[in-house]
Write an enzyme that holds these catalytic residues in place. Structure first.
Site, PDB file in Angstrom:
ATOM      1  N   ASP A  31     -12.352  -3.854 -46.110  1.00  0.00           N
ATOM      2  CA  ASP A  31     -13.444  -3.532 -45.191  1.00  0.00           C
ATOM      3  C   ASP A  31     -12.908  -2.604 -44.099  1.00  0.00           C
ATOM      4  OD1 ASP A  31     -16.374  -5.091 -44.400  1.00  0.00           O
ATOM      5  OD2 ASP A  31     -15.405  -3.844 -42.883  1.00  0.00           O
ATOM      6  N   ILE A  32     -13.722  -1.601 -43.752  1.00  0.00           N
ATOM      7  CA  ILE A  32     -13.300  -0.594 -42.780  1.00  0.00           C
ATOM      8  C   ILE A  32     -13.210  -1.180 -41.360  1.00  0.00           C
ATOM      9  CG2 ILE A  32     -15.553   0.368 -42.097  1.00  0.00           C
ATOM     10  CD1 ILE A  32     -14.391   3.154 -42.792  1.00  0.00           C
ATOM     11  N   ASN A  88     -24.122 -11.589 -47.198  1.00  0.00           N
ATOM     12  CA  ASN A  88     -25.179 -11.455 -46.196  1.00  0.00           C
ATOM     13  C   ASN A  88     -26.397 -10.869 -46.903  1.00  0.00           C
ATOM     14  OD1 ASN A  88     -23.382 -12.287 -44.168  1.00  0.00           O
ATOM     15  ND2 ASN A  88     -22.655 -10.191 -43.864  1.00  0.00           N
ATOM     16  N   VAL A  97     -25.360  -2.929 -45.430  1.00  0.00           N
ATOM     17  CA  VAL A  97     -25.253  -2.029 -46.589  1.00  0.00           C
ATOM     18  C   VAL A  97     -26.002  -2.671 -47.763  1.00  0.00           C
ATOM     19  CG1 VAL A  97     -23.685  -0.911 -48.209  1.00  0.00           C
ATOM     20  CG2 VAL A  97     -23.029  -1.126 -45.796  1.00  0.00           C
ATOM     21  N   HIS A 101     -22.701  -7.108 -52.096  1.00  0.00           N
ATOM     22  CA  HIS A 101     -21.255  -7.232 -51.872  1.00  0.00           C
ATOM     23  C   HIS A 101     -20.947  -8.609 -51.325  1.00  0.00           C
ATOM     24  CE1 HIS A 101     -23.055  -5.593 -48.169  1.00  0.00           C
ATOM     25  NE2 HIS A 101     -22.148  -6.282 -47.510  1.00  0.00           N
ATOM     26  N   HIS A 103     -18.013 -10.644 -49.046  1.00  0.00           N
ATOM     27  CA  HIS A 103     -16.885 -10.521 -48.132  1.00  0.00           C
ATOM     28  C   HIS A 103     -15.888 -11.626 -48.466  1.00  0.00           C
ATOM     29  CE1 HIS A 103     -19.070  -8.033 -44.963  1.00  0.00           C
ATOM     30  NE2 HIS A 103     -20.088  -8.501 -45.670  1.00  0.00           N
TER      31      HIS A 103
HETATM   32  P1  AMP Z   1     -22.906  -6.358 -44.486  1.00  0.00           P
HETATM   33  O1  AMP Z   1     -23.251  -6.554 -43.045  1.00  0.00           O
HETATM   34  O2  AMP Z   1     -22.741  -7.647 -45.219  1.00  0.00           O
HETATM   35  O3  AMP Z   1     -23.878  -5.396 -45.173  1.00  0.00           O
HETATM   36  O4  AMP Z   1     -21.469  -5.720 -44.499  1.00  0.00           O
HETATM   37  C1  AMP Z   1     -21.207  -4.362 -44.688  1.00  0.00           C
HETATM   38  C2  AMP Z   1     -19.719  -4.195 -44.479  1.00  0.00           C
HETATM   39  O5  AMP Z   1     -19.340  -2.946 -45.029  1.00  0.00           O
HETATM   40  C3  AMP Z   1     -19.279  -4.183 -43.018  1.00  0.00           C
HETATM   41  O6  AMP Z   1     -18.325  -5.232 -42.807  1.00  0.00           O
HETATM   42  C4  AMP Z   1     -18.664  -2.797 -42.834  1.00  0.00           C
HETATM   43  O7  AMP Z   1     -17.550  -2.789 -41.977  1.00  0.00           O
HETATM   44  C5  AMP Z   1     -18.306  -2.423 -44.258  1.00  0.00           C
HETATM   45  N1  AMP Z   1     -18.263  -1.002 -44.556  1.00  0.00           N
HETATM   46  C6  AMP Z   1     -19.222  -0.080 -44.317  1.00  0.00           C
HETATM   47  N2  AMP Z   1     -18.858   1.131 -44.750  1.00  0.00           N
HETATM   48  C7  AMP Z   1     -17.615   0.978 -45.305  1.00  0.00           C
HETATM   49  C8  AMP Z   1     -16.692   1.865 -45.936  1.00  0.00           C
HETATM   50  N3  AMP Z   1     -16.961   3.165 -46.110  1.00  0.00           N
HETATM   51  N4  AMP Z   1     -15.519   1.343 -46.370  1.00  0.00           N
HETATM   52  C9  AMP Z   1     -15.231   0.037 -46.205  1.00  0.00           C
HETATM   53  N5  AMP Z   1     -16.071  -0.845 -45.640  1.00  0.00           N
HETATM   54  C10 AMP Z   1     -17.241  -0.390 -45.176  1.00  0.00           C
END
Ligand code: AMP
Ligand code: ZN
Length: 114
Positions: A31-32, A88, A97, A101, A103
């Site tokens: 995760d970024i 989530n 996003v 996915h 976590h």
């Molecule tokens: P969610 O709130 O469950 O949709 O989590 C989305 C996650 O994606 C967040 O923890 C972000 O930090 C992560 N994220 C978004 N863009 C990227 C990316 N390009 N590379 C890695 N992680 C990302």
């Protein structure tokens, strides 16, 4: 693949990510914005917008995601200490996003929520 989807683009190798595991069905990458010492996202290559969009044909895929999560956790030494696997779902679930996915969080004491 959805052209506007950031996670589809990561799965296709068009957007860079720190990939820790991949196979024909899934990709796992860091995760970024990590919220724990280990914070890895596990995604299906298939574009599924959120958990409510799964169908019976995704049963094997969802089981596979769990097996991959445990394999990564084991490689990182988390299976004794424990870890968290979180999805989530949609707005009130905190989803940002819209590509399914999970976590994988670990490496510190996680509270009940947060
Ligand atoms: P969610 O709130 O469950 O949709 O989590 C989305 C996650 O994606 C967040 O923890 C972000 O930090 C992560 N994220 C978004 N863009 C990227 C990316 N390009 N590379 C890695 N992680 C990302
Ligand atoms: Zn996607």
């Amino acid at each position: 693949m959805s052209a506007e989807c950031i996670f589809c683009q990561i799965a296709a190798g068009k957007v860079p990510a720190e990939v820790v595991y991949q196979d024909e069905q899934v990709v796992a990458f860091k995760d970024i914005r990590p919220v724990a010492p280990v914070h890895i996202l596990i995604i299906p290559r298939k574009h599924i917008p959120d958990l409510t969009a799964i169908t019976p044909e995704d049963k094997e895929l969802l089981g596979h995601i769990h097996l991959v999560a445990v394999q990564i956790a084991r490689e990182l030494g988390l299976t004794e200490r424990g870890f968290r696997l979180v999805n989530n779902c949609k707005d009130e679930g905190g989803q940002v996003v819209y590509h399914l996915h999970f976590h994988l969080l670990g490496g510190r004491q996680l509270r009940i929520l947060g």
